[in-house]
Design an enzyme around this catalytic site. Structure first.
Site, PDB file in Angstrom:
ATOM      1  CB  THR A 184      47.838  40.276  39.990  1.00  0.00           C
ATOM      2  OG1 THR A 184      46.671  39.636  40.475  1.00  0.00           O
ATOM      3  CG2 THR A 184      48.804  39.235  39.449  1.00  0.00           C
ATOM      4  NE  ARG A 212      39.145  33.194  39.280  1.00  0.00           N
ATOM      5  CZ  ARG A 212      40.127  34.049  39.059  1.00  0.00           C
ATOM      6  NH1 ARG A 212      41.101  34.186  39.941  1.00  0.00           N
ATOM      7  NH2 ARG A 212      40.150  34.776  37.970  1.00  0.00           N
TER       8      ARG A 212
HETATM    9  N1  ASP Z   1      44.760  37.420  36.756  1.00  0.00           N
HETATM   10  C1  ASP Z   1      44.462  37.351  38.165  1.00  0.00           C
HETATM   11  C2  ASP Z   1      43.342  36.341  38.369  1.00  0.00           C
HETATM   12  O1  ASP Z   1      42.433  36.317  37.587  1.00  0.00           O
HETATM   13  C3  ASP Z   1      44.071  38.657  38.747  1.00  0.00           C
HETATM   14  C4  ASP Z   1      44.933  39.839  38.341  1.00  0.00           C
HETATM   15  O2  ASP Z   1      45.804  39.722  37.507  1.00  0.00           O
HETATM   16  O3  ASP Z   1      44.754  40.924  38.877  1.00  0.00           O
HETATM   17  O4  ASP Z   1      43.391  35.632  39.343  1.00  0.00           O
END
Ligand code: ASP
Length: 363
Positions: A184, A212
């Site tokens: 991310t 989700r």
């Molecule tokens: N926080 C993001 C999610 O749960 C994933 C990530 O930060 O890598 O969608």
């Protein structure tokens, strides 16, 4: 005293992350070069006088185009084999924001989030409605094939064969390194006018149920920006970050530490603020004039910003056994970060420091 550049403006800064997880050794070089390229692009925008809001969009869009990261092209797949992307952006000056979720057909979700912010009728659009809005404002449709990469197809196949897979597992180290994929992306910027902006974009966590939505598009959880206080982006286990409202809490920690600093240095009076015409809901508390300054050389860890990030992650871990990371800038643009995952890819630049710093810790 607030630190100033040669032209009398505030000293600009930019901090970027490319995910907090067990980044395998084979992927660290790609993360480092991707973050370098994004920082350089963002710095060039800042030097050309772009406001913080534009800088975070351009920085994130470049990372979305880089298949190394779990955002835009390179996003992870859901259990259904679809790609569903989330993004959010926040303007610290007027607390304007835009967010989109479960978007399947936009190459740069951060540009869609920005368009939602500018439009102003809604703050958060999801799914089919977000796509229709994108078309209406001229953001072209892209195909699944434009977003998917083989790495993620193979990963989904491996995760499918696990019996008791849970969304937390890629972050907490209970999967083999190759199956802990998360990149991310987030960017926080402080511009020459003292404005803060933050933006986050993700393909989500791997192999989740379709529909989700994690923390990344949710204001307060994934992204928060407030001039004179701070701005932050979170990354990590979204189901935990959502309940912790991590980005907001991290910014609140900066405020607490700043207030403590102000008290110990004999008090503080915010500059008078006049709301621009036509912008309702502004209060003197969010005025760009509300700043204090401590001369902090880059690399020094024991700053209010670094402490705020650390406190936020410690509380996240203690309260709900959370795993993840946060990057932030304080009221004067000083950077801080913290994470409790094995690694977090991040980089920052403050005007005057020369080249940007990009770091991934040793395994
Ligand atoms: N926080 C993001 C999610 O749960 C994933 C990530 O930060 O890598 O969608």
């Amino acid at each position: 005293m607030r630190r100033r550049g040669a032209d009398g403006g505030a000293l600009r800064s930019l901090i970027v992350h490319g995910g907090a997880w067990q980044i395998p050794d084979t992927e660290t070089n790609d993360h480092i070069s991707g973050i370098h390229a994004a920082l350089e692009h963002g710095i060039a925008c800042l030097r050309s006088g772009a406001p913080a809001l534009d800088v975070v969009v351009e920085t994130i869009a470049l990372l979305e185009d880089d298949p190394t990261f779990d955002a835009g092209r390179g996003s992870v797949l859901t259990r259904d084999g679809t790609i569903e992307m989330d993004a959010s952006i926040m303007d610290g000056t007027y607390l304007r924001a835009g967010a989109c979720a479960c978007v399947r057909d936009v190459a740069n979700p951060i540009r869609l989030a920005r368009a939602i912010l500018e439009d102003g009728r809604a703050v958060f659009l999801a799914g089919e409605g977000a796509s229709r809005f994108a078309r209406a404002v001229g953001i072209p449709a892209c195909r699944f094939e434009d977003l998917v990469v083989e790495r993620e197809v193979l990963r989904k196949e491996r995760l499918e064969s696990l019996d008791a897979y849970k969304t937390r597992m890629p972050f907490d180290g209970s999967l083999p390194p190759l199956d802990r994929p998360l990149g991310t992306i987030g960017a926080v910027c402080f511009d020459q006018a003292g404005r803060l902006a933050a933006a986050t974009s993700t393909g989500g966590a791997p192999f989740t149920m379709a529909g989700r939505i994690g923390d990344s598009p949710v204001l307060g959880a994934g992204t928060w920006a407030e001039d004179g206080v701070g701005a932050a982006c979170s990354t990590g286990w979204g189901e935990g970050i959502l309940r912790e409202i991590l980005a907001f809490r991290a910014v609140q920690e900066i405020d607490t530490l700043t207030i403590e600093r102000r008290r110990s240095s004999g008090g503080y009076r915010p500059a008078p603020y006049v709301a621009p015409e036509g912008l309702p809901g502004l209060t003197p508390d969010i005025a760009p004039g509300r700043v204090t300054w401590g001369p902090v050389p880059p690399g020094v860890r024991d700053t209010p910003e670094a402490k705020a990030a650390k406190r936020a992650i410690q509380a996240f871990a203690r309260r709900i056994n959370g795993v993840g990371g946060v990057i932030l800038l304080g009221p004067d643009g000083n950077p801080g970060f913290a994470f409790n995952t094995p690694r977090m890819a991040r980089g920052f630049w403050i005007e005057g420091m020369g080249l940007p710093t990009v770091e991934i810790d040793p395994a």
